[in-house]
Design a protein around this motif. Structure first.
Motif, mmCIF file in Angstrom:
data_model
loop_
_atom_site.group_PDB
_atom_site.id
_atom_site.type_symbol
_atom_site.label_atom_id
_atom_site.label_comp_id
_atom_site.label_asym_id
_atom_site.label_seq_id
_atom_site.Cartn_x
_atom_site.Cartn_y
_atom_site.Cartn_z
ATOM 1 N N ARG A 48 -0.739 -37.152 24.826
ATOM 2 C CA ARG A 48 0.512 -37.029 24.074
ATOM 3 C C ARG A 48 0.382 -36.125 22.849
ATOM 4 N N THR A 49 -0.793 -35.563 22.637
ATOM 5 C CA THR A 49 -1.021 -34.820 21.393
ATOM 6 C C THR A 49 -0.105 -33.608 21.263
ATOM 7 N N ARG A 50 0.070 -32.874 22.352
ATOM 8 C CA ARG A 50 0.932 -31.696 22.267
ATOM 9 C C ARG A 50 2.374 -32.110 21.970
ATOM 10 N N ALA A 51 2.853 -33.139 22.649
ATOM 11 C CA ALA A 51 4.226 -33.594 22.427
ATOM 12 C C ALA A 51 4.423 -34.076 20.990
ATOM 13 N N HIS A 52 3.424 -34.769 20.442
ATOM 14 C CA HIS A 52 3.541 -35.244 19.061
ATOM 15 C C HIS A 52 3.567 -34.071 18.080
ATOM 16 N N PHE A 53 2.721 -33.071 18.314
ATOM 17 C CA PHE A 53 2.695 -31.896 17.447
ATOM 18 C C PHE A 53 4.032 -31.161 17.514
ATOM 19 N N GLU A 54 4.547 -30.991 18.716
ATOM 20 C CA GLU A 54 5.831 -30.313 18.883
ATOM 21 C C GLU A 54 6.962 -31.112 18.236
ATOM 22 N N ALA A 55 6.888 -32.444 18.320
ATOM 23 C CA ALA A 55 7.916 -33.279 17.695
ATOM 24 C C ALA A 55 7.892 -33.126 16.178
ATOM 25 N N ALA A 56 6.693 -33.044 15.610
ATOM 26 C CA ALA A 56 6.585 -32.850 14.164
ATOM 27 C C ALA A 56 7.205 -31.519 13.755
ATOM 28 N N LEU A 57 6.883 -30.458 14.482
ATOM 29 C CA LEU A 57 7.415 -29.139 14.143
ATOM 30 C C LEU A 57 8.930 -29.087 14.330
ATOM 31 N N ALA A 58 9.438 -29.758 15.361
ATOM 32 C CA ALA A 58 10.883 -29.782 15.587
ATOM 33 C C ALA A 58 11.594 -30.504 14.452
ATOM 34 N N ASP A 59 11.006 -31.593 13.972
ATOM 35 C CA ASP A 59 11.612 -32.324 12.868
ATOM 36 C C ASP A 59 11.558 -31.502 11.588
ATOM 37 N N VAL A 60 10.424 -30.860 11.348
ATOM 38 C CA VAL A 60 10.262 -30.019 10.163
ATOM 39 C C VAL A 60 11.305 -28.905 10.146
ATOM 40 N N ALA A 61 11.634 -28.385 11.324
ATOM 41 C CA ALA A 61 12.561 -27.252 11.406
ATOM 42 C C ALA A 61 13.926 -27.569 10.822
ATOM 43 N N ASP A 62 14.295 -28.848 10.776
ATOM 44 C CA ASP A 62 15.601 -29.252 10.250
ATOM 45 C C ASP A 62 15.552 -29.671 8.785
ATOM 46 N N ARG A 63 14.436 -29.426 8.113
ATOM 47 C CA ARG A 63 14.275 -29.955 6.754
ATOM 48 C C ARG A 63 14.177 -28.882 5.674
ATOM 49 N N ASP A 64 14.387 -27.634 6.017
ATOM 50 C CA ASP A 64 14.435 -26.568 5.015
ATOM 51 C C ASP A 64 13.180 -26.559 4.143
ATOM 52 N N VAL A 65 12.011 -26.556 4.792
ATOM 53 C CA VAL A 65 10.762 -26.555 4.038
ATOM 54 C C VAL A 65 10.400 -25.135 3.623
ATOM 55 N N ASP A 66 9.672 -25.042 2.526
ATOM 56 C CA ASP A 66 9.180 -23.740 2.079
ATOM 57 C C ASP A 66 7.942 -23.319 2.859
ATOM 58 N N ALA A 67 7.215 -24.281 3.403
ATOM 59 C CA ALA A 67 6.047 -23.981 4.238
ATOM 60 C C ALA A 67 5.585 -25.256 4.917
ATOM 61 N N VAL A 68 4.871 -25.070 6.012
ATOM 62 C CA VAL A 68 4.156 -26.161 6.668
ATOM 63 C C VAL A 68 2.675 -25.949 6.386
ATOM 64 N N LEU A 69 2.041 -26.954 5.815
ATOM 65 C CA LEU A 69 0.615 -26.897 5.515
ATOM 66 C C LEU A 69 -0.130 -27.800 6.487
ATOM 67 N N SER A 70 -1.299 -27.364 6.931
ATOM 68 C CA SER A 70 -2.108 -28.203 7.812
ATOM 69 C C SER A 70 -3.556 -28.206 7.341
ATOM 70 N N PRO A 71 -4.111 -29.404 7.080
ATOM 71 C CA PRO A 71 -5.526 -29.491 6.725
ATOM 72 C C PRO A 71 -6.459 -29.468 7.929
ATOM 73 N N GLY A 72 -5.958 -29.011 9.082
ATOM 74 C CA GLY A 72 -6.849 -28.699 10.183
ATOM 75 C C GLY A 72 -6.962 -29.729 11.280
ATOM 76 N N ASP A 73 -7.998 -29.526 12.122
ATOM 77 C CA ASP A 73 -8.152 -30.213 13.401
ATOM 78 C C ASP A 73 -6.907 -29.985 14.250
ATOM 79 N N LEU A 74 -6.580 -28.703 14.402
ATOM 80 C CA LEU A 74 -5.432 -28.328 15.224
ATOM 81 C C LEU A 74 -5.683 -28.643 16.692
ATOM 82 N N THR A 75 -6.941 -28.574 17.119
ATOM 83 C CA THR A 75 -7.284 -28.717 18.533
ATOM 84 C C THR A 75 -8.234 -29.887 18.757
ATOM 85 N N LYS A 76 -8.406 -30.240 20.022
ATOM 86 C CA LYS A 76 -9.354 -31.304 20.372
ATOM 87 C C LYS A 76 -10.753 -30.939 19.911
ATOM 88 N N ASP A 77 -11.244 -29.774 20.343
ATOM 89 C CA ASP A 77 -12.580 -29.330 19.950
ATOM 90 C C ASP A 77 -12.701 -27.811 19.951
#
Length: 350
Positions: A48-77
């Motif tokens: 479910r990791t891809r779906a959860h990541f996509e859900a986060a980005l979809a929600d962020v898209a409606d919030r008028d953010v100045d940026a999305v920051l990520s402290p990493g571990d974008l991938t499994k390995d």
């Protein structure tokens, strides 16, 4: 400035901070998605990791953010196919996306695949036009609204920390960091690994509740880094790594005792303000319980940090059950996360 709340609602207030304060700025912190397209199971719910990541980005898209920051571990390995999935998920994101690598994003000696060169990480996931880059290319300073975001690589490179999932920030990096903090108006540091007071919360849980909780790879020799951050009076450190929504102050006195556990007031949050030291807010993971990201609103009065779930109630309950039934470490981290959510807001400095 009025900002939309998005489909996930306004979120749960995790912390009210005195700093940073300034002109209205909103950032989302999406941590540890561990996107995996050819794996399933474990407490990370890889399927479910891809779906959860996509859900986060979809929600962020409606919030008028100045940026999305990520402290990493974008991938499994660090697998090439999982980086491709991350790229596909980010393709429709209008807001800038600024990341630092996590320990699962960089090459490790035991990998059974060829992790893409870190130049690709720089190109795809760090600012295209930073104010400046650090000596390793993976660190940077970039303006985001009224903030000066300093991305700090603690995870290593193809030559450094390849034998460990621990973090480290060396002397050259610290010298660069001190210079960038001095040049910044409102410095916020984005880093994967945690400072000592957050790590101490795991130690406290191990001592009091879950004796079999493993020693999760931590930051090596963190004290010089804390000293650098404190000397520069950094407003806030944003981290990930432990998959926990929590906060603590390292190197000074504030809410909570020596173990770093937030002390709850009548409303669940401490009203004490930090005295010296460095305030860290650690973001939850989007992959497993509590499948959420952070929404940080900076105003002239301070910063409000909200936790926004990316799964529905069934998804949250499923993730909690899966993680609680896994290893002692997964069970312990789930217990800490649940306790922090129950005590929110964890701190109120205003």
């Amino acid at each position: 400035m009025s900002r939309p709340t998005g489909p996930g609602g306004s979120g749960t207030v995790l912390a009210r901070l005195a700093r940073p304060a300034g002109e209205p700025t909103r950032v989302a912190v999406v941590a540890d998605p561990h996107v995996a397209t050819r794996a399933e199971g474990t407490s990370k719910l890889f399927e479910r990791t891809r779906a959860h990541f996509e859900a986060a980005l979809a929600d962020v898209a409606d919030r008028d953010v100045d940026a999305v920051l990520s402290p990493g571990d974008l991938t499994k390995d660090g697998e090439p196919w999982n980086y491709e999935a991350v790229d596909e998920a980010l393709a429709d994101l209008d807001a800038p996306f600024h990341a630092v690598p996590g320990n699962h994003d960089v090459p490790k000696d035991g990998d059974d695949h060829e992790t893409p060169g870190l130049g690709r990480f720089v190109e795809r996931y760090t600012p295209s036009d930073p104010v400046v880059r650090g000596p390793d290319g993976l660190s940077y300073r970039v303006g985001v609204g009224d903030l000066d975001v300093i991305g700090l690589n603690s995870a290593g490179t193809a030559e450094r920390l390849t034998d460990s999932h621990e973090g480290h920030v060396g002397a050259d990096q610290r010298a660069w960091l001190a210079d960038q903090i001095a040049r910044a108006e409102t410095a916020v540091v984005l880093v994967h690994h945690n400072l000592p007071a957050v790590t101490a919360q795991l130690d406290a849980h191990r001592a009091a509740v879950e004796s079999d909780l493993a020693e999760v790879p931590a930051m090596r020799d963190p004290e010089p880094l804390v000293e650098t951050l404190a000397a520069g009076d950094v407003s806030l450190v944003l981290s990930g790594h432990y998959h926990l929504p929590t906060t603590a102050v390292s190197g000074g006195s504030a809410d909570g005792g020596a173990d770093g556990v937030p002390a709850s007031g009548a409303n669940g949050g401490s009203s004490e303000r930090r005295s010296g030291g460095v305030r860290e807010v650690a973001a939850p993971t989007t992959c497993s319980f509590p499948q959420s990201y952070l929404l940080c609103d900076v105003t002239p009065e301070g910063t409000t940090v909200r936790l926004v779930p990316v799964a529905d109630s069934v998804g949250l309950e499923t993730a909690h059950a899966r993680r609680a039934a896994d290893s002692a470490t997964a069970r312990g981290l789930t217990g800490i996360a649940a306790a922090r959510l129950a005590a929110a807001p964890l701190v109120d400095e205003r």
